[in-house]
Design an enzyme around this catalytic site. Structure first.
Site, mmCIF file in Angstrom:
data_model
loop_
_atom_site.group_PDB
_atom_site.id
_atom_site.type_symbol
_atom_site.label_atom_id
_atom_site.label_comp_id
_atom_site.label_asym_id
_atom_site.label_seq_id
_atom_site.Cartn_x
_atom_site.Cartn_y
_atom_site.Cartn_z
ATOM 1 C CG ASP A 102 -0.327 -0.221 2.544
ATOM 2 O OD1 ASP A 102 0.828 0.223 2.748
ATOM 3 O OD2 ASP A 102 -0.970 -0.828 3.434
ATOM 4 C CG HIS A 117 4.552 -10.013 -0.798
ATOM 5 N ND1 HIS A 117 3.789 -10.382 0.293
ATOM 6 C CD2 HIS A 117 5.440 -11.045 -0.979
ATOM 7 C CE1 HIS A 117 4.183 -11.569 0.738
ATOM 8 N NE2 HIS A 117 5.185 -11.992 -0.014
ATOM 9 C CB CYS A 125 5.811 -4.632 -19.939
ATOM 10 S SG CYS A 125 5.264 -5.347 -21.514
ATOM 11 C CB CYS A 129 8.160 -5.149 -24.119
ATOM 12 S SG CYS A 129 8.042 -3.480 -23.495
ATOM 13 C CB CYS A 153 5.394 -3.185 -26.214
ATOM 14 S SG CYS A 153 4.541 -4.034 -24.875
ATOM 15 N N PRO A 216 -2.882 -8.884 17.650
ATOM 16 C CG PRO A 216 -4.797 -7.931 16.671
ATOM 17 C CD PRO A 216 -3.311 -8.072 16.496
ATOM 18 C CD GLU A 217 -7.366 -12.518 16.639
ATOM 19 O OE1 GLU A 217 -7.462 -13.643 17.189
ATOM 20 O OE2 GLU A 217 -8.207 -11.607 16.770
HETATM 21 C C1 BJW Z 1 -3.317 -6.771 13.419
HETATM 22 C C2 BJW Z 1 -4.218 -5.749 13.506
HETATM 23 C C3 BJW Z 1 -3.759 -4.620 14.139
HETATM 24 C C4 BJW Z 1 -5.226 -7.392 12.411
HETATM 25 N N1 BJW Z 1 -2.513 -4.607 14.602
HETATM 26 N N2 BJW Z 1 -2.086 -6.812 13.845
HETATM 27 C C5 BJW Z 1 6.603 -22.976 1.978
HETATM 28 C C6 BJW Z 1 5.569 -23.663 2.595
HETATM 29 C C7 BJW Z 1 4.273 -23.621 2.080
HETATM 30 C C8 BJW Z 1 3.986 -22.883 0.934
HETATM 31 C C9 BJW Z 1 5.000 -22.203 0.333
HETATM 32 C C10 BJW Z 1 6.290 -22.261 0.839
HETATM 33 N N3 BJW Z 1 7.081 -21.495 0.041
HETATM 34 C C11 BJW Z 1 6.305 -20.953 -0.933
HETATM 35 C C12 BJW Z 1 5.054 -21.376 -0.797
HETATM 36 C C13 BJW Z 1 3.905 -21.002 -1.677
HETATM 37 C C14 BJW Z 1 3.291 -19.663 -1.342
HETATM 38 C C15 BJW Z 1 2.768 -19.685 0.095
HETATM 39 O O1 BJW Z 1 3.351 -19.154 1.015
HETATM 40 N N4 BJW Z 1 1.633 -20.309 0.292
HETATM 41 C C16 BJW Z 1 1.045 -20.442 1.619
HETATM 42 C C17 BJW Z 1 -0.112 -19.435 1.770
HETATM 43 C C18 BJW Z 1 0.566 -21.837 1.802
HETATM 44 N N5 BJW Z 1 4.253 -18.581 -1.517
HETATM 45 C C19 BJW Z 1 4.498 -18.036 -2.700
HETATM 46 O O2 BJW Z 1 3.939 -18.439 -3.713
HETATM 47 C C20 BJW Z 1 5.504 -16.901 -2.755
HETATM 48 N N6 BJW Z 1 6.439 -17.160 -3.779
HETATM 49 C C21 BJW Z 1 7.446 -18.054 -3.644
HETATM 50 O O3 BJW Z 1 7.648 -18.626 -2.606
HETATM 51 O O4 BJW Z 1 8.211 -18.213 -4.782
HETATM 52 C C22 BJW Z 1 9.015 -19.393 -4.862
HETATM 53 C C23 BJW Z 1 8.083 -20.504 -5.269
HETATM 54 C C24 BJW Z 1 7.453 -20.421 -6.485
HETATM 55 C C25 BJW Z 1 6.597 -21.454 -6.864
HETATM 56 C C26 BJW Z 1 6.333 -22.525 -6.007
HETATM 57 C C27 BJW Z 1 6.964 -22.568 -4.752
HETATM 58 C C28 BJW Z 1 7.852 -21.535 -4.393
HETATM 59 C C29 BJW Z 1 4.817 -15.592 -3.126
HETATM 60 C C30 BJW Z 1 3.830 -15.138 -2.113
HETATM 61 C C31 BJW Z 1 3.110 -13.901 -2.623
HETATM 62 C C32 BJW Z 1 2.035 -13.401 -1.666
HETATM 63 N N7 BJW Z 1 1.268 -12.406 -2.316
HETATM 64 C C33 BJW Z 1 0.232 -11.705 -1.553
HETATM 65 C C34 BJW Z 1 -0.501 -10.754 -2.519
HETATM 66 C C35 BJW Z 1 0.391 -9.537 -2.822
HETATM 67 C C36 BJW Z 1 -0.233 -8.611 -3.768
HETATM 68 C C37 BJW Z 1 -1.519 -8.021 -3.271
HETATM 69 O O5 BJW Z 1 -1.565 -7.369 -2.206
HETATM 70 O O6 BJW Z 1 -2.513 -8.166 -3.953
HETATM 71 O O7 BJW Z 1 0.813 -10.982 -0.471
HETATM 72 S S1 BJW Z 1 -0.922 -12.805 -0.734
HETATM 73 C C38 BJW Z 1 -1.112 -11.821 0.702
HETATM 74 O O8 BJW Z 1 -0.582 -12.514 1.866
HETATM 75 C C39 BJW Z 1 -0.205 -10.601 0.484
HETATM 76 C C40 BJW Z 1 0.376 -10.398 1.845
HETATM 77 O O9 BJW Z 1 1.543 -9.633 1.768
HETATM 78 C C41 BJW Z 1 0.585 -11.809 2.326
HETATM 79 C C42 BJW Z 1 0.708 -11.942 3.817
HETATM 80 O O10 BJW Z 1 -0.458 -11.533 4.462
HETATM 81 P P1 BJW Z 1 -0.356 -10.746 5.841
HETATM 82 O O11 BJW Z 1 0.271 -9.436 5.636
HETATM 83 O O12 BJW Z 1 0.217 -11.619 6.867
HETATM 84 O O13 BJW Z 1 -1.913 -10.436 6.111
HETATM 85 P P2 BJW Z 1 -3.029 -11.386 6.777
HETATM 86 O O14 BJW Z 1 -4.343 -10.843 6.399
HETATM 87 O O15 BJW Z 1 -2.783 -12.807 6.484
HETATM 88 O O16 BJW Z 1 -2.799 -11.219 8.339
HETATM 89 C C43 BJW Z 1 -3.065 -10.017 8.994
HETATM 90 C C44 BJW Z 1 -2.614 -10.153 10.438
HETATM 91 O O17 BJW Z 1 -2.755 -8.895 11.064
HETATM 92 C C45 BJW Z 1 -3.432 -11.161 11.266
HETATM 93 O O18 BJW Z 1 -2.541 -11.998 11.999
HETATM 94 C C46 BJW Z 1 -4.226 -10.284 12.232
HETATM 95 O O19 BJW Z 1 -4.426 -10.881 13.500
HETATM 96 C C47 BJW Z 1 -3.310 -9.089 12.352
HETATM 97 N N8 BJW Z 1 -3.971 -7.836 12.697
HETATM 98 N N9 BJW Z 1 -5.404 -6.158 12.881
HETATM 99 C C48 BJW Z 1 -1.703 -5.691 14.453
HETATM 100 N N10 BJW Z 1 -4.578 -3.581 14.283
#
Ligand code: BJW
Length: 247
Positions: A102, A117, A125, A129, A153, A216-217
């Site tokens: 963000d 991320h 692109c 390209c 492109c 919080p969780e």
């Molecule tokens: C508060 C609060 C307050 C609420 N104060 N806290 C190893 C094991 C298993 C799987 C994999 C692995 N290695 C790779 C993988 C596959 C995959 C993966 O991890 N899958 C799992 C989900 C199972 N990973 C990938 O594919 C990654 N690439 C990769 O590893 O490349 C090599 C590879 C390629 C091919 C095959 C294998 C390996 C890439 C991951 C890309 C993630 N992309 C996203 C979208 C980004 C773009 C967009 O925004 O649209 O990134 S998904 C989404 O999740 C986003 C976030 O950055 C990311 C993490 O989420 P985050 O920030 O933790 O948010 P939430 O909602 O989950 O949690 C919020 C937290 O806040 C909660 O805990 C609340 O309690 C807390 N909270 N209010 C403080 N006020």
């Protein structure tokens, strides 16, 4: 560990690294991904945040990103972003790694942010390209046309973010792993389920860092960190900073 103890520890620590997730922006009004109010409740990730989804329906994916860009454009950094920005200007060895796309850390004034991320304010692109830069900034809200096109492109442009199944930029990964070698590592507002970002906490522990979680969780990190502070990022960081900044 109490807030006072942590604040005192931070006062003397040399190298501090923070990993943030969507929870840090929640108090600014940006929806998180998982949880009862999360984006994934209404949108299936595989329909929107994968290269396959974009290939299938670029217009749908872009409409979702445009909606999020319009929402974020109206949000302001909160006390958590501001405290972390202060730390980035205070410590000479401070690293902020964010999974958030963000841009609120940058808007709060964080000196250098490692964007794990990518950014919703950048485009690439889709054809990769050779005439366009690897990524470019476009902060127009709303975007027009949708889907936007590569200015070089004329083919499709894509959001400059990392989707599931895509690799993390090599330089970003190297800098993040090197930052995990620190005195104090804080994981704040992330569910800790998305890899490889989730592995950074363990990496920091292996380097002997004091590991802290603010959330919080409970998360998979809760059991492995040295201390956890159960609360919102803005509340807990404000409490720490009130002591660290003055004592
Ligand atoms: C508060 C609060 C307050 C609420 N104060 N806290 C190893 C094991 C298993 C799987 C994999 C692995 N290695 C790779 C993988 C596959 C995959 C993966 O991890 N899958 C799992 C989900 C199972 N990973 C990938 O594919 C990654 N690439 C990769 O590893 O490349 C090599 C590879 C390629 C091919 C095959 C294998 C390996 C890439 C991951 C890309 C993630 N992309 C996203 C979208 C980004 C773009 C967009 O925004 O649209 O990134 S998904 C989404 O999740 C986003 C976030 O950055 C990311 C993490 O989420 P985050 O920030 O933790 O948010 P939430 O909602 O989950 O949690 C919020 C937290 O806040 C909660 O805990 C609340 O309690 C807390 N909270 N209010 C403080 N006020």
């Amino acid at each position: 560990m109490t807030v006072i103890e942590l604040a005192k520890y931070l006062k003397v620590a040399e190298k501090i690294t923070v990993l943030t997730g969507a929870g840090v922006s929640a108090e600014s009004g940006v929806p998180t991904f998982r949880g009862s109010e999360g984006l994934w409740k209404t949108h299936r990730p595989e329909r929107l945040a994968t290269p396959e989804a974009f290939t299938r329906d670029p217009e749908l994916v872009w409409e979702w990103y445009d909606w999020r860009r319009r929402l974020v454009a109206k949000c302001q950094p909160n006390a958590a972003h501001i405290t972390l920005a202060t730390w980035s200007q205070t410590y000479s060895k401070f690293s902020l790694i964010t999974q958030n796309v963000d841009g609120l850390h940058e808007r709060a004034g964080t000196a250098t942010t490692i964007r794990f991320h990518g950014s919703i304010w950048e485009l690439c692109c889709w054809n990769r390209c050779s005439s366009s830069p690897e990524r470019w900034t476009d902060e127009r809200v709303p975007l027009s046309p949708i889907p936007p096109l590569c200015p070089a492109c004329g083919h499709l442009a894509r959001p400059g973010v990392v989707w599931f199944g895509e690799s993390i930029n090599k330089d970003v990964l190297t800098r993040s792993l090197s930052s995990a070698d620190c005195d104090v590592f804080l994981t704040i507002g992330t569910s800790g389920v998305v890899y490889p970002a989730a592995s950074l906490t363990k990496e920091a522990k292996l380097h002997g860092a004091l590991t802290i979680e603010i959330n919080p969780e409970d998360t998979p990190h809760t059991e492995i960190v040295d201390a956890r502070f159960k609360g919102s990022a803005a509340q807990v960081l404000t409490a720490i900073e009130a002591i660290r900044g003055t004592s």
